[in-house]
Write a protein that holds these residues in place. Structure first.
Motif, PDB file in Angstrom:
ATOM      1  N   ALA A   1     -24.832  -5.415 -53.367  1.00 30.71           N
ATOM      2  CA  ALA A   1     -24.591  -3.976 -53.532  1.00 30.71           C
ATOM      3  C   ALA A   1     -23.111  -3.706 -53.807  1.00 30.71           C
ATOM      4  O   ALA A   1     -22.764  -2.840 -54.626  1.00 30.71           O
ATOM      5  CB  ALA A   1     -25.051  -3.216 -52.285  1.00 30.71           C
ATOM      6  N   SER A   2     -22.232  -4.467 -53.150  1.00 32.16           N
ATOM      7  CA  SER A   2     -20.791  -4.303 -53.342  1.00 32.16           C
ATOM      8  C   SER A   2     -20.382  -4.571 -54.789  1.00 32.16           C
ATOM      9  O   SER A   2     -19.468  -3.920 -55.310  1.00 32.16           O
ATOM     10  CB  SER A   2     -20.033  -5.232 -52.398  1.00 32.16           C
ATOM     11  OG  SER A   2     -18.644  -5.099 -52.581  1.00 32.16           O
ATOM     12  N   CYS A   3     -21.058  -5.500 -55.459  1.00 32.74           N
ATOM     13  CA  CYS A   3     -20.738  -5.774 -56.870  1.00 32.74           C
ATOM     14  C   CYS A   3     -20.868  -4.497 -57.699  1.00 32.74           C
ATOM     15  O   CYS A   3     -20.012  -4.209 -58.541  1.00 32.74           O
ATOM     16  CB  CYS A   3     -21.684  -6.834 -57.438  1.00 32.74           C
ATOM     17  SG  CYS A   3     -21.435  -8.477 -56.773  1.00 32.74           S
ATOM     18  N   TYR A   4     -21.923  -3.743 -57.479  1.00 37.51           N
ATOM     19  CA  TYR A   4     -22.156  -2.508 -58.234  1.00 37.51           C
ATOM     20  C   TYR A   4     -21.180  -1.415 -57.815  1.00 37.51           C
ATOM     21  O   TYR A   4     -20.588  -0.748 -58.672  1.00 37.51           O
ATOM     22  CB  TYR A   4     -23.609  -2.054 -58.056  1.00 37.51           C
ATOM     23  CG  TYR A   4     -24.574  -3.022 -58.696  1.00 37.51           C
ATOM     24  CD1 TYR A   4     -24.835  -2.963 -60.060  1.00 37.51           C
ATOM     25  CD2 TYR A   4     -25.190  -4.022 -57.961  1.00 37.51           C
ATOM     26  CE1 TYR A   4     -25.685  -3.873 -60.673  1.00 37.51           C
ATOM     27  CE2 TYR A   4     -26.041  -4.935 -58.558  1.00 37.51           C
ATOM     28  CZ  TYR A   4     -26.287  -4.854 -59.910  1.00 37.51           C
ATOM     29  OH  TYR A   4     -27.124  -5.754 -60.519  1.00 37.51           O
ATOM     30  N   ARG A   5     -20.977  -1.239 -56.508  1.00 40.65           N
ATOM     31  CA  ARG A   5     -20.041  -0.205 -56.036  1.00 40.65           C
ATOM     32  C   ARG A   5     -18.622  -0.492 -56.514  1.00 40.65           C
ATOM     33  O   ARG A   5     -17.913   0.403 -56.975  1.00 40.65           O
ATOM     34  CB  ARG A   5     -20.076  -0.117 -54.511  1.00 40.65           C
ATOM     35  CG  ARG A   5     -21.306   0.539 -53.950  1.00 40.65           C
ATOM     36  CD  ARG A   5     -21.152   0.862 -52.469  1.00 40.65           C
ATOM     37  NE  ARG A   5     -20.787  -0.300 -51.673  1.00 40.65           N
ATOM     38  CZ  ARG A   5     -21.662  -1.106 -51.066  1.00 40.65           C
ATOM     39  NH1 ARG A   5     -22.950  -0.881 -51.161  1.00 40.65           N
ATOM     40  NH2 ARG A   5     -21.238  -2.127 -50.362  1.00 40.65           N
ATOM     41  N   GLU A   6     -18.183  -1.740 -56.364  1.00 43.16           N
ATOM     42  CA  GLU A   6     -16.818  -2.101 -56.761  1.00 43.16           C
ATOM     43  C   GLU A   6     -16.632  -1.997 -58.269  1.00 43.16           C
ATOM     44  O   GLU A   6     -15.570  -1.590 -58.742  1.00 43.16           O
ATOM     45  CB  GLU A   6     -16.473  -3.502 -56.260  1.00 43.16           C
ATOM     46  CG  GLU A   6     -16.228  -3.556 -54.766  1.00 43.16           C
ATOM     47  CD  GLU A   6     -15.027  -2.718 -54.359  1.00 43.16           C
ATOM     48  OE1 GLU A   6     -13.937  -2.928 -54.909  1.00 43.16           O
ATOM     49  OE2 GLU A   6     -15.189  -1.848 -53.493  1.00 43.16           O
ATOM     50  N   SER A   7     -17.645  -2.359 -59.033  1.00 39.86           N
ATOM     51  CA  SER A   7     -17.555  -2.215 -60.493  1.00 39.86           C
ATOM     52  C   SER A   7     -17.392  -0.759 -60.876  1.00 39.86           C
ATOM     53  O   SER A   7     -16.595  -0.418 -61.765  1.00 39.86           O
ATOM     54  CB  SER A   7     -18.793  -2.818 -61.167  1.00 39.86           C
ATOM     55  OG  SER A   7     -18.822  -4.213 -60.977  1.00 39.86           O
ATOM     56  N   LEU A   8     -18.131   0.125 -60.222  1.00 40.98           N
ATOM     57  CA  LEU A   8     -17.993   1.559 -60.505  1.00 40.98           C
ATOM     58  C   LEU A   8     -16.638   2.085 -60.044  1.00 40.98           C
ATOM     59  O   LEU A   8     -16.040   2.936 -60.698  1.00 40.98           O
ATOM     60  CB  LEU A   8     -19.144   2.344 -59.872  1.00 40.98           C
ATOM     61  CG  LEU A   8     -20.497   2.121 -60.535  1.00 40.98           C
ATOM     62  CD1 LEU A   8     -21.615   2.740 -59.703  1.00 40.98           C
ATOM     63  CD2 LEU A   8     -20.514   2.677 -61.964  1.00 40.98           C
ATOM     64  N   ARG A   9     -16.124   1.564 -58.936  1.00 39.35           N
ATOM     65  CA  ARG A   9     -14.790   1.971 -58.473  1.00 39.35           C
ATOM     66  C   ARG A   9     -13.740   1.580 -59.513  1.00 39.35           C
ATOM     67  O   ARG A   9     -12.863   2.379 -59.866  1.00 39.35           O
ATOM     68  CB  ARG A   9     -14.476   1.314 -57.123  1.00 39.35           C
ATOM     69  CG  ARG A   9     -13.109   1.720 -56.557  1.00 39.35           C
ATOM     70  CD  ARG A   9     -12.724   0.880 -55.353  1.00 39.35           C
ATOM     71  NE  ARG A   9     -12.639  -0.550 -55.652  1.00 39.35           N
ATOM     72  CZ  ARG A   9     -11.641  -1.131 -56.343  1.00 39.35           C
ATOM     73  NH1 ARG A   9     -10.648  -0.400 -56.821  1.00 39.35           N
ATOM     74  NH2 ARG A   9     -11.641  -2.436 -56.567  1.00 39.35           N
ATOM     75  N   VAL A  10     -13.836   0.358 -60.036  1.00 36.73           N
ATOM     76  CA  VAL A  10     -12.905  -0.090 -61.072  1.00 36.73           C
ATOM     77  C   VAL A  10     -13.079   0.769 -62.328  1.00 36.73           C
ATOM     78  O   VAL A  10     -12.087   1.189 -62.945  1.00 36.73           O
ATOM     79  CB  VAL A  10     -13.087  -1.591 -61.379  1.00 36.73           C
ATOM     80  CG1 VAL A  10     -12.302  -2.005 -62.614  1.00 36.73           C
ATOM     81  CG2 VAL A  10     -12.667  -2.432 -60.175  1.00 36.73           C
ATOM     82  N   ALA A  11     -14.323   1.060 -62.697  1.00 34.37           N
ATOM     83  CA  ALA A  11     -14.580   1.918 -63.863  1.00 34.37           C
ATOM     84  C   ALA A  11     -13.906   3.275 -63.687  1.00 34.37           C
ATOM     85  O   ALA A  11     -13.291   3.803 -64.620  1.00 34.37           O
ATOM     86  CB  ALA A  11     -16.084   2.081 -64.076  1.00 34.37           C
ATOM     87  N   ASP A  12     -14.024   3.851 -62.492  1.00 38.74           N
ATOM     88  CA  ASP A  12     -13.367   5.133 -62.220  1.00 38.74           C
ATOM     89  C   ASP A  12     -11.853   5.021 -62.380  1.00 38.74           C
ATOM     90  O   ASP A  12     -11.213   5.912 -62.950  1.00 38.74           O
ATOM     91  CB  ASP A  12     -13.695   5.617 -60.802  1.00 38.74           C
ATOM     92  CG  ASP A  12     -15.077   6.225 -60.685  1.00 38.74           C
ATOM     93  OD1 ASP A  12     -15.637   6.695 -61.701  1.00 38.74           O
ATOM     94  OD2 ASP A  12     -15.605   6.240 -59.553  1.00 38.74           O
ATOM     95  N   SER A  13     -11.278   3.934 -61.902  1.00 38.01           N
ATOM     96  CA  SER A  13      -9.819   3.769 -61.992  1.00 38.01           C
ATOM     97  C   SER A  13      -9.356   3.657 -63.437  1.00 38.01           C
ATOM     98  O   SER A  13      -8.216   3.986 -63.760  1.00 38.01           O
ATOM     99  CB  SER A  13      -9.353   2.557 -61.182  1.00 38.01           C
ATOM    100  OG  SER A  13      -9.689   1.346 -61.836  1.00 38.01           O
ATOM    101  N   LEU A  14     -10.249   3.193 -64.319  1.00 40.89           N
ATOM    102  CA  LEU A  14      -9.935   3.073 -65.741  1.00 40.89           C
ATOM    103  C   LEU A  14     -10.214   4.359 -66.517  1.00 40.89           C
ATOM    104  O   LEU A  14      -9.807   4.488 -67.670  1.00 40.89           O
ATOM    105  CB  LEU A  14     -10.775   1.951 -66.364  1.00 40.89           C
ATOM    106  CG  LEU A  14     -10.533   0.545 -65.841  1.00 40.89           C
ATOM    107  CD1 LEU A  14     -11.631  -0.397 -66.317  1.00 40.89           C
ATOM    108  CD2 LEU A  14      -9.161   0.043 -66.266  1.00 40.89           C
ATOM    109  N   GLY A  15     -10.949   5.279 -65.908  1.00 38.08           N
ATOM    110  CA  GLY A  15     -11.370   6.485 -66.606  1.00 38.08           C
ATOM    111  C   GLY A  15     -12.632   6.286 -67.438  1.00 38.08           C
ATOM    112  O   GLY A  15     -12.943   7.094 -68.310  1.00 38.08           O
TER     113      GLY A  15
END
Length: 167
Positions: free
Chosen positions: A97-111
């Motif tokens: 689950a962390s793989c998906y949450r962390e990927s979305l967190r990184v996506a947010d940081s990139l815009g």
């Protein structure tokens, strides 16, 4: 957020970011990882080498995510995440689950507003597809993210059918 399913090749997705089911070395491998590195070209590997020479000297930990250029892919970024190997004796679902949450967190940081995911850990890492799909969909649905378009890009009809049933 809109969640959609696509049957196809993740390296062909026109999205702000595609997620790579990477190994901890970040140096490429088989499956999705190998396909992304081959199609994306040497620019991805160059950035991965810089990451390994810096903060990720021991590799990217399982469940974490980091971004690089997408090189020649029709995306802006590749978000690399390391899924857990499935275990019958240890519950590692939180790491998946962390793989998906962390990927979305990184996506947010990139815009990033659109992200394409593979079915993480369901290949050589042996995670049963129905359980992996449930974990993936729950993690994405519950994520606090600005990403508007999440796509699960599934390579074969069997994986698509499992995700479609759960979606």
């Amino acid at each position: 957020m809109e969640i959609t399913l696509v049957r196809g090749d993740i390296t062909e997705q026109r999205a702000d970011a595609v997620v790579n089911a990477a190994n901890s070395s970040l140096m490429g491998g088989g499956g999705v990882d190998g396909a992304i590195h081959r199609r994306g070209g040497p620019e991805i590997l160059e950035e991965c080498r810089r990451l390994r020479a810096g903060h990720y000297g021991k590799g990217l930990p399982t469940g974490q995510a980091v971004a690089t250029t997408a090189g020649r892919l029709p995306a802006k970024w590749v978000i690399h995440t390391v899924g857990p190997v499935h275990s019958k004796s240890e519950d590692r679902s939180e790491l998946l689950a962390s793989c998906y949450r962390e990927s979305l967190r990184v996506a947010d940081s990139l815009g990033a507003r659109s992200v394409a995911f593979p079915a993480i850990s369901t290949g050589i890492y042996g995670w049963p597809l129905d359980d992996a799909a449930r974990i993936a969909l729950d993690a994405v649905r519950q994520a606090d993210t600005s990403v508007a378009d999440v796509r699960f890009v599934l390579f074969d009809s069997a994986a698509y059918a499992v995700f479609e049933t759960l979606l």
